[in-house]
Design an enzyme around this catalytic site. Structure first.
Site, PDB file in Angstrom:
ATOM      1  N   ARG A  10     -66.405  13.909 -51.623  1.00 36.75           N
ATOM      2  CA  ARG A  10     -65.476  14.967 -51.195  1.00 36.75           C
ATOM      3  C   ARG A  10     -66.217  16.010 -50.363  1.00 36.75           C
ATOM      4  NH1 ARG A  10     -64.853  18.994 -56.350  1.00 36.75           N
ATOM      5  NH2 ARG A  10     -66.919  18.664 -57.212  1.00 36.75           N
ATOM      6  N   ARG A  49     -71.267  25.208 -47.311  1.00 37.78           N
ATOM      7  CA  ARG A  49     -72.568  25.355 -47.952  1.00 37.78           C
ATOM      8  C   ARG A  49     -73.684  25.185 -46.936  1.00 37.78           C
ATOM      9  NH1 ARG A  49     -73.428  21.758 -53.227  1.00 37.78           N
ATOM     10  NH2 ARG A  49     -73.898  20.047 -51.831  1.00 37.78           N
ATOM     11  N   ASP A  54     -79.042  12.603 -58.382  1.00 37.33           N
ATOM     12  CA  ASP A  54     -78.339  12.962 -57.139  1.00 37.33           C
ATOM     13  C   ASP A  54     -78.186  14.474 -57.003  1.00 37.33           C
ATOM     14  OD1 ASP A  54     -76.614  12.141 -59.428  1.00 37.33           O
ATOM     15  OD2 ASP A  54     -75.035  13.046 -58.238  1.00 37.33           O
ATOM     16  N   ASN A  55     -78.509  15.211 -58.056  1.00 37.89           N
ATOM     17  CA  ASN A  55     -78.467  16.671 -57.975  1.00 37.89           C
ATOM     18  C   ASN A  55     -79.868  17.264 -57.992  1.00 37.89           C
ATOM     19  OD1 ASN A  55     -75.669  16.638 -57.923  1.00 37.89           O
ATOM     20  ND2 ASN A  55     -75.456  16.925 -60.124  1.00 37.89           N
ATOM     21  N   ASP A  89     -75.719  22.020 -56.389  1.00 38.57           N
ATOM     22  CA  ASP A  89     -74.562  21.560 -57.173  1.00 38.57           C
ATOM     23  C   ASP A  89     -74.392  22.310 -58.483  1.00 38.57           C
ATOM     24  OD1 ASP A  89     -73.579  19.998 -55.231  1.00 38.57           O
ATOM     25  OD2 ASP A  89     -73.991  18.080 -56.181  1.00 38.57           O
TER      26      ASP A  89
HETATM   27  P1  AMP Z   1     -71.112  16.268 -58.638  1.00 35.45           P
HETATM   28  O1  AMP Z   1     -70.832  16.221 -60.107  1.00 35.45           O
HETATM   29  O2  AMP Z   1     -70.296  17.331 -57.918  1.00 35.45           O
HETATM   30  O3  AMP Z   1     -72.538  16.348 -58.311  1.00 35.45           O
HETATM   31  O4  AMP Z   1     -70.520  14.894 -58.058  1.00 35.45           O
HETATM   32  C1  AMP Z   1     -70.993  13.635 -58.455  1.00 35.45           C
HETATM   33  C2  AMP Z   1     -70.386  12.562 -57.559  1.00 35.45           C
HETATM   34  O5  AMP Z   1     -68.972  12.493 -57.708  1.00 35.45           O
HETATM   35  C3  AMP Z   1     -70.611  12.778 -56.083  1.00 35.45           C
HETATM   36  O6  AMP Z   1     -70.772  11.517 -55.510  1.00 35.45           O
HETATM   37  C4  AMP Z   1     -69.346  13.454 -55.644  1.00 35.45           C
HETATM   38  O7  AMP Z   1     -69.107  13.286 -54.251  1.00 35.45           O
HETATM   39  C5  AMP Z   1     -68.301  12.738 -56.476  1.00 35.45           C
HETATM   40  N1  AMP Z   1     -67.112  13.558 -56.712  1.00 35.45           N
HETATM   41  C6  AMP Z   1     -66.984  14.608 -57.564  1.00 35.45           C
HETATM   42  N2  AMP Z   1     -65.736  15.095 -57.546  1.00 35.45           N
HETATM   43  C7  AMP Z   1     -65.020  14.354 -56.673  1.00 35.45           C
HETATM   44  C8  AMP Z   1     -63.660  14.353 -56.215  1.00 35.45           C
HETATM   45  N3  AMP Z   1     -62.770  15.229 -56.658  1.00 35.45           N
HETATM   46  N4  AMP Z   1     -63.307  13.426 -55.289  1.00 35.45           N
HETATM   47  C9  AMP Z   1     -64.190  12.525 -54.831  1.00 35.45           C
HETATM   48  N5  AMP Z   1     -65.469  12.453 -55.230  1.00 35.45           N
HETATM   49  C10 AMP Z   1     -65.903  13.364 -56.141  1.00 35.45           C
HETATM   50 MG    MG Z   2     -73.799  16.344 -56.893  1.00 28.33          MG
END
Ligand code: AMP
Ligand code: MG
Length: 482
Positions: free
Chosen positions: A95, A178, A254-255, A264
């Site tokens: 996203r 960001r 990934d973070n 993140d």
């Molecule tokens: P995050 O927890 O924000 O670091 O996200 C972990 C993974 O999930 C990343 O690949 C994000 O792009 C994906 N992700 C989190 N929320 C969404 C969403 N609402 N739609 C699509 N992908 C998401």
């Molecule tokens: Mg992330």
């Protein structure tokens, strides 16, 4: 896509040209009625962007990604990641979009990136969207981290899109713009390695070296020098988190950035009561990412980076292993040195104290569940001779008095203590209060909170409750967080 993004803005696509295999050309979803919620004016200035222009229709369209400058090529970035220990081969920007790189006023290359800008090919089951509350949380907490001197991605703006996002309830949608020195993560290297194409991995490493560790290009083994650079940067970063009482909450690979910037901000939070077992995230049932585990988790995460880099460290992977292990083994001593140096500053001392002084203090704080930020801020008064406000936090008065005597004998400097220990951090209850109000349309509490945490060492009348611990027993939980 139109091109009305201001005459001066040039967005480069170095990442996409260096590793097209990790860059999927994509564009942002339409935003029905963009409305600016918050703008980082000083940051805009640093980037050479005119805040008044960013507030204009054309500026808002840039900030939600629906109009990008001529020559810009937005991409969704591919990456993998270990999430709570389990490997996901294909995560990526589900996203989010990298709009491109720009050169700031100091000549540094910065990524301009969007979060909440619609589904991409990496979205899996997700809706590609973000809600106002979590994006404002990232804005507030990253601004606070920056003001505290801790490396972090920055938030240029949060724009409400006018769309509705479905979570447990229906929520207003938003896009976060960001800025980061890059969005390269440990997971980027895991993805490149898993592609099986050494050329991709090599180009990614060269790109990372050019952006973050240029001196590594001249090392005998550049990939090893890259690993050493990341180890040093992350050792310093995690030490700073620990010193300020920050719990990231989702330290997945990934973070974890290559630059050593915090990235993140999901279910993150600052400690109230000191307890190493503190976990804020409702999804972290095992406590993997508890406050006290962070210095261990970063070693684990960088071991995943080392694995990914092995074939570049030495053609003979057997020979690469001991070399990479030796680089990793430097993380903990570097972390400990950074933590000890930070503790010296937090205690207002000229010389690093013996380890026992810190360990004994931590035991006292833990036993009486003392508020981390308040305690250290209160030390300045104690150094000037008024320990009463501090003593009030303890049941074990004999214990704290004995500790204060040992500490005072070392001659702490009250002025240095005020400069090293913030009065204001974005405490959980204050963040929640500001986000709830903002989601309902009232940006007042958010403005006051931002004002407090943007000058964290400068105590001001009228902001007393921003320096107080939260109500209740400090067992706060963030649900969902994104
Ligand atoms: P995050 O927890 O924000 O670091 O996200 C972990 C993974 O999930 C990343 O690949 C994000 O792009 C994906 N992700 C989190 N929320 C969404 C969403 N609402 N739609 C699509 N992908 C998401
Ligand atoms: Mg992330």
């Amino acid at each position: 896509m139109s091109t009305a993004a201001g005459p001066t803005l040039r967005l480069d696509d170095r990442f996409a040209r260096a590793v097209p295999e990790l860059a999927t050309p994509w564009q942002a979803a339409e935003a029905p009625s963009p409305r600016l919620l918050v703008l980082g004016e000083a940051l805009a200035g640093e980037l050479g962007l005119d805040p008044d222009w960013l507030r204009s229709d054309a500026g808002l369209r840039l900030l939600v990604g629906t109009a990008v400058p001529e020559g810009a090529h937005p991409v969704a970035q591919g990456y993998s990641g270990h999430q709570f220990g389990g490997y996901s081969p294909r995560l990526g920007d589900g996203r989010a979009l990298l709009l491109g790189e720009l050169v700031d006023r100091d000549g540094r290359l910065r990524d301009l990136h969007l979060k909440g800008s619609g589904r991409t090919p990496y979205a899996r089951g997700g809706d590609g969207l973000a809600a106002v509350g979590p994006m404002l949380r990232e804005h507030v907490v990253s601004e606070a981290m920056h003001a505290l001197g801790i490396p972090t991605t920055r938030s240029l703006a949060v724009v409400a899109t006018g769309a509705t996002v479905r979570r447990e309830t229906l929520l207003p949608g938003a896009v976060l713009a960001r800025v980061a020195s890059s969005h390269l993560r440990v997971g980027s290297f895991q993805y490149a390695r898993a592609s099986g194409d050494l050329g991709v991995l090599r180009r990614l490493a060269e790109h990372a070296i050019a952006r973050h560790f240029p001196e590594a290009a001249d090392a005998e083994r550049p990939a090893l020098a890259l690993l050493e650079g990341v180890v040093a940067a992350q050792a310093r970063l995690v030490a700073q988190w620990m010193l300020v009482g920050f719990v990231h909450g989702v330290m997945n690979t990934d973070n974890t950035t290559i630059s050593g910037e915090t990235i993140d901000y999901g279910p993150c939070a600052f400690l109230d009561a000191y307890d190493p077992a503190t976990v804020f995230s409702s999804i972290d049932e095992g406590g993997r990412y508890a406050y006290g585990n962070q210095p261990l988790v970063i070693v684990w995460n960088l071991a995943r980076l080392a694995e990914a880099l092995l074939p570049l460290v030495d053609e003979d992977e057997e020979a690469a292993v001991p070399v990479a292990v030796a680089a990793l083994e430097r993380l903990t001593p570097q972390y400990e040195a950074a933590y000890a140096e930070g503790m010296r500053r937090k205690l207002g001392l000229d010389a690093t104290p013996e380890l026992a002084l810190v360990d004994d203090l931590l035991a006292l704080l833990k036993a009486d569940r003392v508020d981390w930020t308040r305690f250290f801020r209160g030390l300045a008064g104690a150094a000037r001779g008024d320990a009463e406000p501090l003593r009030r936090h303890f049941l074990d008065l004999a214990g704290v008095d004995a500790w204060l005597d040992r500490w005072r004998a070392l001659g702490p400097d009250p002025e240095a203590l005020v400069r090293a220990n913030p009065a204001y951090v974005p405490r959980n209850h204050l963040v929640e209060e500001a986000l709830t109000a903002a989601t309902g349309g009232d940006l007042g509490p958010l403005g006051t909170l931002l004002d407090a945490v943007s000058r964290p060492y400068d105590e001001r009348p009228g902001l007393e409750r921003y320096a107080e611990p939260g109500p209740g027993d400090g067992t706060y939980v963030t649900y969902c967080g994104t």
